[in-house]
Design a protein around this motif. Sequence first.
Motif, PDB file in Angstrom:
ATOM      1  N   GLY A 106     -49.113  12.333  -5.734  1.00 38.02           N
ATOM      2  CA  GLY A 106     -49.901  11.878  -6.867  1.00 38.02           C
ATOM      3  C   GLY A 106     -49.686  10.408  -7.195  1.00 38.02           C
ATOM      4  N   SER A 107     -48.491   9.886  -6.949  1.00 40.94           N
ATOM      5  CA  SER A 107     -48.185   8.490  -7.261  1.00 40.94           C
ATOM      6  C   SER A 107     -48.745   7.532  -6.204  1.00 40.94           C
ATOM      7  CB  SER A 107     -46.669   8.302  -7.349  1.00 40.94           C
ATOM      8  OG  SER A 107     -46.074   8.573  -6.089  1.00 40.94           O
ATOM      9  N   GLY A 108     -49.294   8.071  -5.128  1.00 46.11           N
ATOM     10  CA  GLY A 108     -49.822   7.228  -4.063  1.00 46.11           C
ATOM     11  C   GLY A 108     -48.843   7.015  -2.928  1.00 46.11           C
ATOM     12  N   CYS A 109     -47.561   7.218  -3.191  1.00 41.14           N
ATOM     13  CA  CYS A 109     -46.547   7.104  -2.135  1.00 41.14           C
ATOM     14  C   CYS A 109     -46.504   8.418  -1.366  1.00 41.14           C
ATOM     15  CB  CYS A 109     -45.176   6.819  -2.723  1.00 41.14           C
ATOM     16  SG  CYS A 109     -45.082   5.229  -3.544  1.00 41.14           S
TER      17      CYS A 109
END
Length: 174
Positions: free
Chosen positions: A81-84
């Motif tokens: 979800g954080s993009g990482c």
Amino acid sequence: MMFFVYNLSIYSPKNKACKELNDFIVQFNHILIKDECSLDALRCSIEAKINEINSAHPKLRPIRYDWNESLMRIDASIKAGSGCPDYLFVMDVCCVQSVFQFSEANSQANAIATLGICRVCGCTENDPCYHPDHSTCWWADEEHTICSHCADPDIANDPITEHCINSKGGHHEK
């Protein structure tokens, strides 16, 4: 050229799909890969397994396959979800530099055969052996560790065979 899986880092599974991939990928830890075609087949097998797992679990976030040619690294991750990305595994592959092979003909039993250098006489493509009837040598094995003149006892033991002609001042052309 041969390859080797020298590092396989497997991370904690996030769900059943990740566990399935981890169970599959562990079989490739520390394997020798015979050639570039086999490396391509390994990469395709892993990618196909990931696609199969993604198809079997359509409600989960898809597993992403990646091959980084410059790093010689295969990895799989899930975009968080954080993009990482959350990595499931990272597999590092390296080229095999040399192969150790014992040979009774080789007086240096502990010598390491280096690809591109004859393990018997030390010749290379730029410093070949020469025999008047057989011209310059060529590689007698796929790994490029023994030349044709050393692999054939008749040529190797012929007194007119010259080994490493360029480093010994020979003037024969290839």
